[in-house]
Scaffold this motif. Structure first.
Motif, PDB file in Angstrom:
ATOM      1  N   GLY A 195       0.778  -1.226   0.000  1.00 18.62           N
ATOM      2  CA  GLY A 195       0.000   0.000   0.000  1.00 18.62           C
ATOM      3  C   GLY A 195       0.810   1.277   0.000  1.00 18.62           C
ATOM      4  N   ALA A 196       2.136   1.185   0.139  1.00 23.09           N
ATOM      5  CA  ALA A 196       2.971   2.390   0.194  1.00 23.09           C
ATOM      6  C   ALA A 196       3.026   3.069  -1.169  1.00 23.09           C
ATOM      7  N   PRO A 197       3.150   4.409  -1.186  1.00 23.63           N
ATOM      8  CA  PRO A 197       3.273   5.112  -2.463  1.00 23.63           C
ATOM      9  C   PRO A 197       4.614   4.837  -3.136  1.00 23.63           C
ATOM     10  N   ILE A 198       4.553   4.616  -4.436  1.00 26.49           N
ATOM     11  CA  ILE A 198       5.750   4.414  -5.261  1.00 26.49           C
ATOM     12  C   ILE A 198       5.775   5.566  -6.255  1.00 26.49           C
ATOM     13  N   ASP A 199       6.759   6.442  -6.124  1.00 23.11           N
ATOM     14  CA  ASP A 199       6.734   7.663  -6.925  1.00 23.11           C
ATOM     15  C   ASP A 199       8.155   8.151  -7.191  1.00 23.11           C
ATOM     16  N   THR A 200       8.271   9.404  -7.533  1.00 21.80           N
ATOM     17  CA  THR A 200       9.566   9.977  -7.906  1.00 21.80           C
ATOM     18  C   THR A 200      10.594   9.864  -6.789  1.00 21.80           C
ATOM     19  N   ARG A 201      10.158   9.879  -5.529  1.00 24.55           N
ATOM     20  CA  ARG A 201      11.066   9.694  -4.392  1.00 24.55           C
ATOM     21  C   ARG A 201      11.667   8.290  -4.415  1.00 24.55           C
ATOM     22  N   VAL A 222      29.896  13.676  -3.572  1.00 24.59           N
ATOM     23  CA  VAL A 222      28.803  12.858  -4.085  1.00 24.59           C
ATOM     24  C   VAL A 222      28.393  11.815  -3.064  1.00 24.59           C
ATOM     25  N   ALA A 223      29.327  11.350  -2.241  1.00 24.55           N
ATOM     26  CA  ALA A 223      28.968  10.413  -1.176  1.00 24.55           C
ATOM     27  C   ALA A 223      27.929  11.033  -0.255  1.00 24.55           C
ATOM     28  N   ASP A 224      28.089  12.324   0.057  1.00 25.22           N
ATOM     29  CA  ASP A 224      27.131  13.007   0.932  1.00 25.22           C
ATOM     30  C   ASP A 224      25.741  13.044   0.302  1.00 25.22           C
ATOM     31  N   VAL A 225      25.677  13.268  -1.010  1.00 29.04           N
ATOM     32  CA  VAL A 225      24.374  13.295  -1.697  1.00 29.04           C
ATOM     33  C   VAL A 225      23.729  11.919  -1.678  1.00 29.04           C
ATOM     34  N   LEU A 226      24.525  10.893  -1.915  1.00 31.78           N
ATOM     35  CA  LEU A 226      23.998   9.535  -1.928  1.00 31.78           C
ATOM     36  C   LEU A 226      23.495   9.122  -0.545  1.00 31.78           C
ATOM     37  N   ILE A 227      24.218   9.534   0.497  1.00 31.98           N
ATOM     38  CA  ILE A 227      23.780   9.227   1.859  1.00 31.98           C
ATOM     39  C   ILE A 227      22.474   9.954   2.182  1.00 31.98           C
ATOM     40  N   GLU A 228      22.391  11.227   1.817  1.00 27.67           N
ATOM     41  CA  GLU A 228      21.144  11.967   2.067  1.00 27.67           C
ATOM     42  C   GLU A 228      19.970  11.327   1.340  1.00 27.67           C
ATOM     43  N   ALA A 229      20.209  10.881   0.110  1.00 29.89           N
ATOM     44  CA  ALA A 229      19.128  10.299  -0.699  1.00 29.89           C
ATOM     45  C   ALA A 229      18.607   8.987  -0.117  1.00 29.89           C
ATOM     46  N   ARG A 233      16.221  11.410   2.683  1.00 31.99           N
ATOM     47  CA  ARG A 233      15.541  11.366   1.382  1.00 31.99           C
ATOM     48  C   ARG A 233      15.378  12.743   0.751  1.00 31.99           C
ATOM     49  N   PHE A 234      15.350  12.765  -0.579  1.00 25.81           N
ATOM     50  CA  PHE A 234      15.025  13.962  -1.359  1.00 25.81           C
ATOM     51  C   PHE A 234      13.540  13.927  -1.706  1.00 25.81           C
ATOM     52  N   PRO A 235      12.918  15.098  -1.892  1.00 28.44           N
ATOM     53  CA  PRO A 235      11.482  15.121  -2.177  1.00 28.44           C
ATOM     54  C   PRO A 235      11.107  14.658  -3.577  1.00 28.44           C
ATOM     55  N   SER A 236      12.096  14.554  -4.463  1.00 30.52           N
ATOM     56  CA  SER A 236      11.816  14.146  -5.846  1.00 30.52           C
ATOM     57  C   SER A 236      13.114  13.676  -6.489  1.00 30.52           C
ATOM     58  N   GLN A 238      14.186  14.815  -9.353  1.00 35.48           N
ATOM     59  CA  GLN A 238      14.841  15.996  -9.908  1.00 35.48           C
ATOM     60  C   GLN A 238      15.644  16.735  -8.836  1.00 35.48           C
ATOM     61  N   ALA A 239      15.153  16.760  -7.587  1.00 36.82           N
ATOM     62  CA  ALA A 239      15.907  17.386  -6.497  1.00 36.82           C
ATOM     63  C   ALA A 239      17.192  16.607  -6.219  1.00 36.82           C
ATOM     64  N   PHE A 240      17.080  15.284  -6.213  1.00 36.60           N
ATOM     65  CA  PHE A 240      18.277  14.441  -6.053  1.00 36.60           C
ATOM     66  C   PHE A 240      19.259  14.686  -7.197  1.00 36.60           C
ATOM     67  N   TYR A 241      18.764  14.706  -8.421  1.00 36.25           N
ATOM     68  CA  TYR A 241      19.643  14.848  -9.582  1.00 36.25           C
ATOM     69  C   TYR A 241      20.327  16.209  -9.580  1.00 36.25           C
ATOM     70  N   ALA A 242      19.611  17.263  -9.188  1.00 36.91           N
ATOM     71  CA  ALA A 242      20.224  18.595  -9.119  1.00 36.91           C
ATOM     72  C   ALA A 242      21.339  18.616  -8.080  1.00 36.91           C
ATOM     73  N   ALA A 243      21.105  17.977  -6.926  1.00 36.64           N
ATOM     74  CA  ALA A 243      22.143  17.919  -5.891  1.00 36.64           C
ATOM     75  C   ALA A 243      23.344  17.113  -6.385  1.00 36.64           C
ATOM     76  N   TRP A 244      23.077  16.028  -7.098  1.00 35.44           N
ATOM     77  CA  TRP A 244      24.165  15.209  -7.643  1.00 35.44           C
ATOM     78  C   TRP A 244      25.003  16.013  -8.636  1.00 35.44           C
ATOM     79  N   LEU A 245      24.354  16.725  -9.545  1.00 34.42           N
ATOM     80  CA  LEU A 245      25.092  17.503 -10.546  1.00 34.42           C
ATOM     81  C   LEU A 245      25.958  18.562  -9.886  1.00 34.42           C
ATOM     82  N   THR A 246      25.425  19.220  -8.865  1.00 36.03           N
ATOM     83  CA  THR A 246      26.199  20.240  -8.150  1.00 36.03           C
ATOM     84  C   THR A 246      27.413  19.612  -7.479  1.00 36.03           C
TER      85      THR A 246
END
Length: 260
Positions: A195-201, A222-229, A233-236, A238-246
């Motif tokens: 029943g859990a939502p499966i989405d962009t997160r 990038v390790a820090d971004v991966l750990i946060e994700a 968690r990131f809200p989406s 695209q938010a994860f990908y933007a943090a990764w690119l930075t």
């Protein structure tokens, strides 16, 4: 070259068209796929397989192939093999993809060889994987089954290929299974909860796990971004990908991989 429909079973038709040089029949799907050599090229041809194989019922396998067609047509991307043709048959559609050389990451030897590559090359592959999922996410696709055997790497060509995304879902959905299909090494917590939502997160979490598994010694930004994700968690995606690119833009990818 390929007809729109045939009246014979897939293997019989492919035998008439060229030489079948490989046959793939994974026990966990029911699909049967072929490597086909014609007079001019090589192709990967995926079918719904034997209608009597009950692991996943035949109508559902056909539906998943049609889902794969929709995904391929909605998101052309260099990481995905091009879908050249769809041939209708009494056994369901035949999906004719370009053939991609490479070693499957489902094999531990291939993964170890990949981990020994220079950091810059590993990051390039991860960047390609994430760029693909940015395009998929923008088109509304949500990850529902991604694992080692969804990837192969062509070492001489330095090229990642991603395939077998038939279970990806167009738009958010709900977990109707409890433990969903996939590898626990990659799966988000919600992919274990009925029943859990499966989405962009979910896509963001799974791709972050892929990054952790592909990068044996990730540079700290990038390790820090991966750990946060994979924790807060990131809200989406695209938010994860933007943090990764930075983060990835700040690292020195020329440094040697310390795991070598």
């Amino acid at each position: 070259m390929f007809p729109g429909a045939i009246e014979v079973v897939p293997a019989t038709y492919l035998d008439q068209l060229g030489t079948i040089f490989a046959r793939f029949a994974p026990k966990d799907s029911g699909n049967i796929s072929y490597g086909l050599q014609t007079a001019t090229d090589r192709y990967f041809v995926k079918t719904a397989g034997d209608a009597t194989d009950a692991y996943v019922n035949f109508p559902d396998r056909v539906a998943l192939l049609r889902n794969a067609i929709e995904l391929a047509e909605s998101v052309p991307h260099p990481v995905l093999p091009a879908l050249h043709a769809v041939i209708e048959s009494p056994s369901g559609p035949l999906l004719v993809y370009e053939w991609r050389d490479g070693e499957l990451f489902g094999d531990s030897t291939s993964r170890e060889r990949f981990h020994a590559l220079p950091t810059a090359e590993i990051l390039a592959a991860v960047n390609a994987l994430y760029d693909l999922h940015a395009a998929l996410d923008a088109a509304g696709w949500v990850e529902c089954d991604f694992y080692n055997s969804s990837m192969l790497y062509d070492f001489p060509a330095h090229r990642l290929t991603v395939f077998d995304l038939d279970l990806y879902h167009r738009g958010p959905t709900r977990n109707t299974m409890g433990r969903m299909f996939g590898s626990s090494s990659y799966m988000a917590p919600e992919q274990h909860v009925l029943g859990a939502p499966i989405d962009t997160r979910t896509t963001a979490y799974v791709m972050a796990r892929a990054g952790q598994l592909l990068l044996p010694d990730p540079p700290q930004p990038v390790a820090d971004v991966l750990i946060e994700a994979t924790t807060t968690r990131f809200p989406s995606y695209q938010a994860f990908y933007a943090a990764w690119l930075t983060a990835s833009s700040t690292i020195d990818a020329s440094r040697p991989n310390r795991s070598t």
